[in-house]
Design a protein around this motif. Structure first.
Motif, PDB file in Angstrom:
ATOM      1  N   GLU A 214       1.907   3.824  -6.847  1.00 19.72           N
ATOM      2  CA  GLU A 214       2.887   2.738  -6.952  1.00 19.72           C
ATOM      3  C   GLU A 214       3.332   2.278  -5.565  1.00 19.72           C
ATOM      4  O   GLU A 214       3.444   1.071  -5.310  1.00 19.72           O
ATOM      5  CB  GLU A 214       4.090   3.180  -7.769  1.00 19.72           C
ATOM      6  CG  GLU A 214       5.092   2.065  -7.980  1.00 19.72           C
ATOM      7  CD  GLU A 214       6.243   2.460  -8.875  1.00 19.72           C
ATOM      8  OE1 GLU A 214       7.046   1.563  -9.186  1.00 19.72           O
ATOM      9  OE2 GLU A 214       6.369   3.639  -9.258  1.00 19.72           O
ATOM     10  N   ASP A 215       3.568   3.212  -4.667  1.00 26.71           N
ATOM     11  CA  ASP A 215       4.002   2.852  -3.311  1.00 26.71           C
ATOM     12  C   ASP A 215       2.966   1.999  -2.586  1.00 26.71           C
ATOM     13  O   ASP A 215       3.318   1.009  -1.943  1.00 26.71           O
ATOM     14  CB  ASP A 215       4.319   4.101  -2.489  1.00 26.71           C
ATOM     15  CG  ASP A 215       5.621   4.773  -2.919  1.00 26.71           C
ATOM     16  OD1 ASP A 215       6.375   4.180  -3.727  1.00 26.71           O
ATOM     17  OD2 ASP A 215       5.869   5.906  -2.459  1.00 26.71           O
ATOM     18  N   VAL A 216       1.682   2.343  -2.684  1.00 24.85           N
ATOM     19  CA  VAL A 216       0.666   1.573  -1.967  1.00 24.85           C
ATOM     20  C   VAL A 216       0.514   0.181  -2.586  1.00 24.85           C
ATOM     21  O   VAL A 216       0.289  -0.799  -1.866  1.00 24.85           O
ATOM     22  CB  VAL A 216      -0.691   2.313  -1.875  1.00 24.85           C
ATOM     23  CG1 VAL A 216      -1.479   2.262  -3.183  1.00 24.85           C
ATOM     24  CG2 VAL A 216      -1.539   1.739  -0.745  1.00 24.85           C
ATOM     25  N   ILE A 217       0.667   0.076  -3.899  1.00 25.16           N
ATOM     26  CA  ILE A 217       0.590  -1.242  -4.544  1.00 25.16           C
ATOM     27  C   ILE A 217       1.743  -2.119  -4.079  1.00 25.16           C
ATOM     28  O   ILE A 217       1.555  -3.282  -3.715  1.00 25.16           O
ATOM     29  CB  ILE A 217       0.576  -1.087  -6.079  1.00 25.16           C
ATOM     30  CG1 ILE A 217      -0.754  -0.473  -6.538  1.00 25.16           C
ATOM     31  CG2 ILE A 217       0.824  -2.430  -6.767  1.00 25.16           C
ATOM     32  CD1 ILE A 217      -0.771  -0.006  -7.984  1.00 25.16           C
ATOM     33  N   GLU A 218       2.940  -1.556  -4.059  1.00 26.77           N
ATOM     34  CA  GLU A 218       4.111  -2.349  -3.686  1.00 26.77           C
ATOM     35  C   GLU A 218       4.141  -2.661  -2.188  1.00 26.77           C
ATOM     36  O   GLU A 218       4.465  -3.782  -1.793  1.00 26.77           O
ATOM     37  CB  GLU A 218       5.391  -1.648  -4.123  1.00 26.77           C
ATOM     38  CG  GLU A 218       5.533  -1.640  -5.640  1.00 26.77           C
ATOM     39  CD  GLU A 218       6.834  -1.040  -6.140  1.00 26.77           C
ATOM     40  OE1 GLU A 218       7.478  -0.267  -5.402  1.00 26.77           O
ATOM     41  OE2 GLU A 218       7.204  -1.342  -7.288  1.00 26.77           O
ATOM     42  N   GLN A 219       3.781  -1.693  -1.346  1.00 24.02           N
ATOM     43  CA  GLN A 219       3.902  -1.879   0.094  1.00 24.02           C
ATOM     44  C   GLN A 219       2.695  -2.580   0.713  1.00 24.02           C
ATOM     45  O   GLN A 219       2.858  -3.455   1.561  1.00 24.02           O
ATOM     46  CB  GLN A 219       4.139  -0.538   0.775  1.00 24.02           C
ATOM     47  CG  GLN A 219       5.473   0.065   0.381  1.00 24.02           C
ATOM     48  CD  GLN A 219       5.613   1.523   0.785  1.00 24.02           C
ATOM     49  OE1 GLN A 219       4.825   2.050   1.548  1.00 24.02           O
ATOM     50  NE2 GLN A 219       6.625   2.186   0.237  1.00 24.02           N
TER      51      GLN A 219
ATOM     52  N   THR B  66       2.945  -6.203  -4.364  1.00 17.13           N
ATOM     53  CA  THR B  66       3.103  -6.495  -5.792  1.00 17.13           C
ATOM     54  C   THR B  66       4.071  -5.503  -6.421  1.00 17.13           C
ATOM     55  O   THR B  66       3.783  -4.309  -6.469  1.00 17.13           O
ATOM     56  CB  THR B  66       1.734  -6.422  -6.504  1.00 17.13           C
ATOM     57  OG1 THR B  66       0.847  -7.356  -5.889  1.00 17.13           O
ATOM     58  CG2 THR B  66       1.865  -6.726  -7.990  1.00 17.13           C
ATOM     59  N   PRO B  67       5.221  -5.967  -6.913  1.00 13.59           N
ATOM     60  CA  PRO B  67       6.174  -5.060  -7.566  1.00 13.59           C
ATOM     61  C   PRO B  67       5.609  -4.513  -8.880  1.00 13.59           C
ATOM     62  O   PRO B  67       4.893  -5.201  -9.600  1.00 13.59           O
ATOM     63  CB  PRO B  67       7.385  -5.948  -7.853  1.00 13.59           C
ATOM     64  CG  PRO B  67       7.174  -7.198  -7.066  1.00 13.59           C
ATOM     65  CD  PRO B  67       5.714  -7.331  -6.830  1.00 13.59           C
ATOM     66  N   VAL B  68       5.959  -3.267  -9.176  1.00 11.53           N
ATOM     67  CA  VAL B  68       5.548  -2.601 -10.415  1.00 11.53           C
ATOM     68  C   VAL B  68       6.801  -2.338 -11.239  1.00 11.53           C
ATOM     69  O   VAL B  68       7.779  -1.806 -10.729  1.00 11.53           O
ATOM     70  CB  VAL B  68       4.829  -1.261 -10.124  1.00 11.53           C
ATOM     71  CG1 VAL B  68       4.485  -0.536 -11.417  1.00 11.53           C
ATOM     72  CG2 VAL B  68       3.580  -1.498  -9.272  1.00 11.53           C
TER      73      VAL B  68
ATOM     74  N   ILE C 125       3.691  -1.805 -16.393  1.00 12.75           N
ATOM     75  CA  ILE C 125       3.043  -0.654 -17.014  1.00 12.75           C
ATOM     76  C   ILE C 125       3.791  -0.366 -18.308  1.00 12.75           C
ATOM     77  O   ILE C 125       5.010  -0.196 -18.312  1.00 12.75           O
ATOM     78  CB  ILE C 125       3.046   0.582 -16.080  1.00 12.75           C
ATOM     79  CG1 ILE C 125       2.307   0.269 -14.776  1.00 12.75           C
ATOM     80  CG2 ILE C 125       2.441   1.791 -16.793  1.00 12.75           C
ATOM     81  CD1 ILE C 125       0.851  -0.119 -14.932  1.00 12.75           C
ATOM     82  N   CYS C 126       3.040  -0.329 -19.396  1.00 13.49           N
ATOM     83  CA  CYS C 126       3.611  -0.129 -20.724  1.00 13.49           C
ATOM     84  C   CYS C 126       3.532   1.354 -21.076  1.00 13.49           C
ATOM     85  O   CYS C 126       2.446   1.923 -21.119  1.00 13.49           O
ATOM     86  CB  CYS C 126       2.828  -0.936 -21.757  1.00 13.49           C
ATOM     87  SG  CYS C 126       2.728  -2.689 -21.356  1.00 13.49           S
TER      88      CYS C 126
END
Length: 160
Positions: A30-35, A39-41, A72-73
């Motif tokens: 999650e951190d690598v996606i957001e940073q 893209t916010p998760v 994410i569901c």
């Protein structure tokens, strides 16, 4: 704080052998996606756009390019061990849209990491124009769901 609590709760639901790996893996991913991608998760349970599909399938997560978000569901029917794979898969779609804007894996690499179920679902649920991007996202998630640090390195290298 709430996000970290949700990640810890997901880890508690995972199989004991993967519980600590799942919590730290979700955090790293999650951190690598957001940073790195920007893209916010967000995480949601059984509601809104995470309701079951009309074809009987379950939505596990999605990337929405129009507002650059991943949801994410956390559906009751999804094993928590699959959430990491879903997060990586949707993160890869964000990377495709925002960073590389082109295929990254070769056809051979994609084929090597797709399951028979992946191939069937892609043919059944996606238009032909989306097959390659969907196959690449599934292949990356399948390849790295036991190596979140490797996934993070790959994302950083493409989104630098």
């Amino acid at each position: 704080m709430l996000k970290r609590s949700l990640l810890a709760a997901v880890a508690l639901c995972a199989t004991p052998a993967h519980a600590s790996l799942t919590a730290s893996s979700l955090t790293v991913t999650e951190d690598v996606i957001e940073q790195s991608i920007g893209t916010p998760v967000s995480w949601t349970r059984n509601g809104g756009s995470c309701k079951p599909k009309g074809n009987g399938g379950v939505i596990q997560g999605y990337f929405r390019p129009s507002d650059n978000t991943i949801t994410i569901c956390q559906n009751d029917r999804i094993r928590s061990s699959g959430i990491l794979n879903t997060l990586m898969h949707e993160g890869w779609h964000a990377q495709q849209d925002r960073c590389s804007k082109r295929p990254v894996l070769s056809d051979h690499e994609i084929t090597r990491h797709l399951t028979a179920a992946d191939r069937r679902e892609i043919r059944k649920f996606y238009p032909v124009s989306q097959h390659r991007a969907e196959a690449e996202a599934r292949a990356v998630a399948n390849q790295y769901d036991t190596d979140p640090d490797g996934y993070a390195r790959l994302i950083r290298s493409l989104c630098a």
